[in-house]
Design a protein around this motif. Structure first.
Motif, short mmCIF file in Angstrom:
data_model
loop_
_atom_site.label_atom_id
_atom_site.label_comp_id
_atom_site.label_asym_id
_atom_site.label_seq_id
_atom_site.Cartn_x
_atom_site.Cartn_y
_atom_site.Cartn_z
N LEU A 98 39.34 36.36 36.12
CA LEU A 98 38.90 37.69 36.55
C LEU A 98 40.08 38.52 37.02
O LEU A 98 40.18 39.72 36.71
CB LEU A 98 37.86 37.56 37.65
CG LEU A 98 37.13 38.85 38.05
CD1 LEU A 98 36.36 39.42 36.86
CD2 LEU A 98 36.18 38.60 39.22
N ALA A 99 41.02 37.91 37.77
CA ALA A 99 42.20 38.66 38.23
C ALA A 99 43.08 39.07 37.05
O ALA A 99 43.62 40.18 37.03
CB ALA A 99 42.99 37.81 39.22
N LEU A 133 38.45 32.78 39.15
CA LEU A 133 39.22 33.82 39.82
C LEU A 133 40.45 34.19 39.02
O LEU A 133 40.78 35.37 38.89
CB LEU A 133 39.61 33.36 41.23
CG LEU A 133 40.48 34.35 42.01
CD1 LEU A 133 39.75 35.67 42.25
CD2 LEU A 133 40.93 33.75 43.35
N MET A 188 42.39 39.84 43.94
CA MET A 188 41.99 40.94 43.07
C MET A 188 42.76 42.22 43.40
O MET A 188 43.13 42.98 42.50
CB MET A 188 40.49 41.18 43.20
CG MET A 188 39.62 40.02 42.72
SD MET A 188 39.84 39.66 40.96
CE MET A 188 39.10 41.13 40.24
N ASN A 226 41.41 41.90 35.35
CA ASN A 226 41.55 43.08 36.21
C ASN A 226 42.94 43.69 36.07
O ASN A 226 43.09 44.91 35.95
CB ASN A 226 41.30 42.68 37.66
CG ASN A 226 41.16 43.87 38.58
OD1 ASN A 226 40.62 44.91 38.21
ND2 ASN A 226 41.67 43.75 39.79
N TYR A 278 40.04 35.80 48.13
CA TYR A 278 39.65 36.12 46.76
C TYR A 278 39.80 37.62 46.49
O TYR A 278 40.34 38.03 45.44
CB TYR A 278 38.21 35.69 46.50
CG TYR A 278 38.07 34.26 46.01
CD1 TYR A 278 38.52 33.20 46.80
CD2 TYR A 278 37.48 33.96 44.79
CE1 TYR A 278 38.39 31.88 46.37
CE2 TYR A 278 37.35 32.65 44.35
CZ TYR A 278 37.80 31.62 45.14
OH TYR A 278 37.68 30.32 44.70
N LEU A 279 39.33 38.44 47.42
CA LEU A 279 39.44 39.88 47.22
C LEU A 279 40.90 40.34 47.31
O LEU A 279 41.29 41.31 46.65
CB LEU A 279 38.58 40.62 48.25
CG LEU A 279 37.07 40.42 48.06
CD1 LEU A 279 36.30 41.06 49.21
CD2 LEU A 279 36.60 41.01 46.73
N ALA A 300 33.90 39.20 41.87
CA ALA A 300 34.88 38.50 42.71
C ALA A 300 34.25 38.06 44.02
O ALA A 300 34.48 36.94 44.50
CB ALA A 300 36.09 39.39 42.97
N ALA A 360 46.13 42.00 41.85
CA ALA A 360 46.08 42.33 40.42
C ALA A 360 45.99 43.84 40.22
O ALA A 360 46.62 44.40 39.30
CB ALA A 360 44.87 41.64 39.78
N TRP A 361 45.23 44.53 41.07
CA TRP A 361 45.13 45.99 41.00
C TRP A 361 46.50 46.63 41.21
O TRP A 361 46.94 47.48 40.43
CB TRP A 361 44.12 46.48 42.04
CG TRP A 361 44.07 47.97 42.22
CD1 TRP A 361 44.92 48.73 42.95
CD2 TRP A 361 43.12 48.88 41.65
NE1 TRP A 361 44.55 50.06 42.89
CE2 TRP A 361 43.45 50.19 42.10
CE3 TRP A 361 42.00 48.72 40.84
CZ2 TRP A 361 42.73 51.30 41.73
CZ3 TRP A 361 41.27 49.84 40.47
CH2 TRP A 361 41.63 51.11 40.91
N VAL A 391 33.32 44.30 38.43
CA VAL A 391 34.53 43.51 38.70
C VAL A 391 34.58 43.02 40.15
O VAL A 391 34.63 41.81 40.40
CB VAL A 391 35.79 44.31 38.33
CG1 VAL A 391 37.05 43.55 38.77
CG2 VAL A 391 35.85 44.54 36.83
N THR A 392 34.59 43.93 41.12
CA THR A 392 34.65 43.49 42.51
C THR A 392 33.40 42.74 42.95
O THR A 392 33.51 41.73 43.66
CB THR A 392 34.92 44.69 43.44
OG1 THR A 392 36.15 45.31 43.06
CG2 THR A 392 35.04 44.23 44.89
#
Length: 415
Positions: free
Chosen positions: A229-230, A226, A362, A233, A358-359, A346, A365-366, A342-343
């Motif tokens: 990935l974050a 995670l 993300m 992102n 988790y979302l 996640a 990060a967005w 990406v999503t």
């Protein structure tokens, strides 16, 4: 009919470009709600700063800053929404986020001073930040794991269609020249949020995890997949999506003398490419290792920014428009890859009882990418216009090279 000919005819069917077969009926109901939501966004987004400046006499820089201030609360509200999604399920969180936005956008009609514009801008961030992880958790809970990427891609297309239609309708309303036209689009936007909140209540609520089994953010952050990935992102949004949306028009006008009318054509190419290629690209990248997909995304964006830099250096006017159009096509292809991997990744690496958190990470990060990317790009552009696209291209190229190592751990988690 021969199988090969049948396959070619089916692939040429326009319906297959825009519709993912096999998704449950509830997903299509949610997609209709997403389209309604973004239709409202399209009504208002192009005119909100203009409304605050021309109709409410707020200086233009302060009007822009007030609208952008919502990112502060959006970053925080998404993190708050994560545990609520895991505890109560995403359906209620989507409806609450939309209700908050309905109130906030209606409040814009009562703004008469600069401080009020900032207060409402911050309030908008509450619903905006909570919406992203909530609707993603709702959608991924309504489909099988193997359908997530296609469903999220379809959601992206629903949003784009809604935005495009909303922009057209909003333009027609504002073009009447009526003094109340801005108030009308704000109230219509508020009504779309209310309608969406009500529609979501018709959907089943994916089962929420019992509170005693839910983890907290410390557990999520300890997940190396995670964190990677974050982080990826954040960089992708900060050097790709956010500056392309917010800074390219200013660069095109100042560095390449692009006519104002042509900027809409350039962004129209983005919409067209996504609508025509998103589902096909999602199907293709689903067969690739994640690190390969992310590298292709970064390569496409590095090429796009390189073309933009070359345009600012060598071209002016309509020749610049043509090359920027090619750059936008490359960017849109990379954006389709991003949406397709990406999503969904996640959601795939998240434990069932922590998908909301988790979302939400993300989503954080967005939002962070939007907070640091445009200001950094604007500072570079202010010092030297070409430094902005050159830096963005360089970061994307470095990211592409790094994917061979960084993406390996995430690949292992989702295979």
């Amino acid at each position: 009919m021969q199988p090969r000919l049948q396959e070619l005819l089916e692939s040429a069917n326009p319906k297959r470009l825009f519709v993912t077969p096999g998704l449950p009926a509830n997903v299509w109901l949610l997609q209709a709600g997403v389209g309604l939501n973004f239709l409202g966004n399209g009504l208002v987004a192009p005119y909100l700063i203009i409304y605050l400046h021309l109709d409410r006499d707020i200086p233009l820089p302060l009007a822009a800053l007030a609208v952008g201030s919502g990112g502060i609360f959006a970053t925080l509200s998404g993190l708050v929404a994560g545990p609520l999604i895991d505890r109560f399920g995403p359906r209620a969180c989507v409806s609450l986020a939309m209700a908050a936005n309905a109130v906030a956008y209606a409040a814009y009609t009562q703004v008469h001073a600069t401080w009020q514009a900032f207060a409402v801008g911050l309030a908008v961030g509450i619903g905006t930040g909570a919406y992203g992880p909530s609707v993603q958790a709702l959608l991924t809970g309504l489909v099988r794991p193997d359908q997530r990427a296609a469903a999220l891609s379809q959601q992206r297309m629903s949003a784009i269609l809604g935005l495009s239609l909303g922009g057209v309708v909003g333009g027609l309303i504002v073009a009447t020249g009526s003094q109340s036209s801005y108030t009308a689009i704000l109230l219509l936007d508020s009504a779309t949020f209310i309608g969406y909140a009500a529609l979501v209540q018709l959907l089943p609520n994916p089962e929420a995890a019992p509170s005693h089994t839910s983890g907290d953010y410390r557990i999520a952050i300890r997940d190396r997949q995670l964190r990677l990935l974050a982080g990826i992102n954040l960089v992708m949004v900060g050097v790709g999506i956010a500056p392309m949306l917010l800074l390219l028009p200013a660069f095109a006008r100042t560095a390449a003398n692009v006519p104002s009318a042509a900027i809409g054509l350039i962004y129209g190419l983005n919409t067209l490419v996504i609508l025509v290629t998103q589902l096909r690209i999602t199907q293709k990248v689903a067969r690739l290792p994640l690190r390969t997909s992310l590298a292709l995304n970064a390569i496409a964006w590095a090429a796009a920014w390189s073309l933009i830099a070359a345009t600012g250096w060598l071209l002016r006017g309509w020749p610049a428009v043509a090359v920027l159009g090619v750059a936008m096509i490359l960017y849109a292809i990379g954006e389709c890859v991003y949406t397709g991997v990406v999503t969904p990744t996640a959601a795939a690496i998240a434990p069932e009882n922590m998908r909301g958190r988790y979302l939400a990470v993300m989503g954080f990060a967005w939002q962070a990418g939007f907070m640091f990317g445009p200001p950094a790009g604007a500072a570079l552009m202010g010092a030297e216009p070409l430094a902005f696209p050159v830096a963005a291209a360089a970061v994307c190229a470095i990211l592409a090279v790094s994917m061979r190592r960084l993406g390996r751990d995430i690949d292992r988690a989702v295979t």
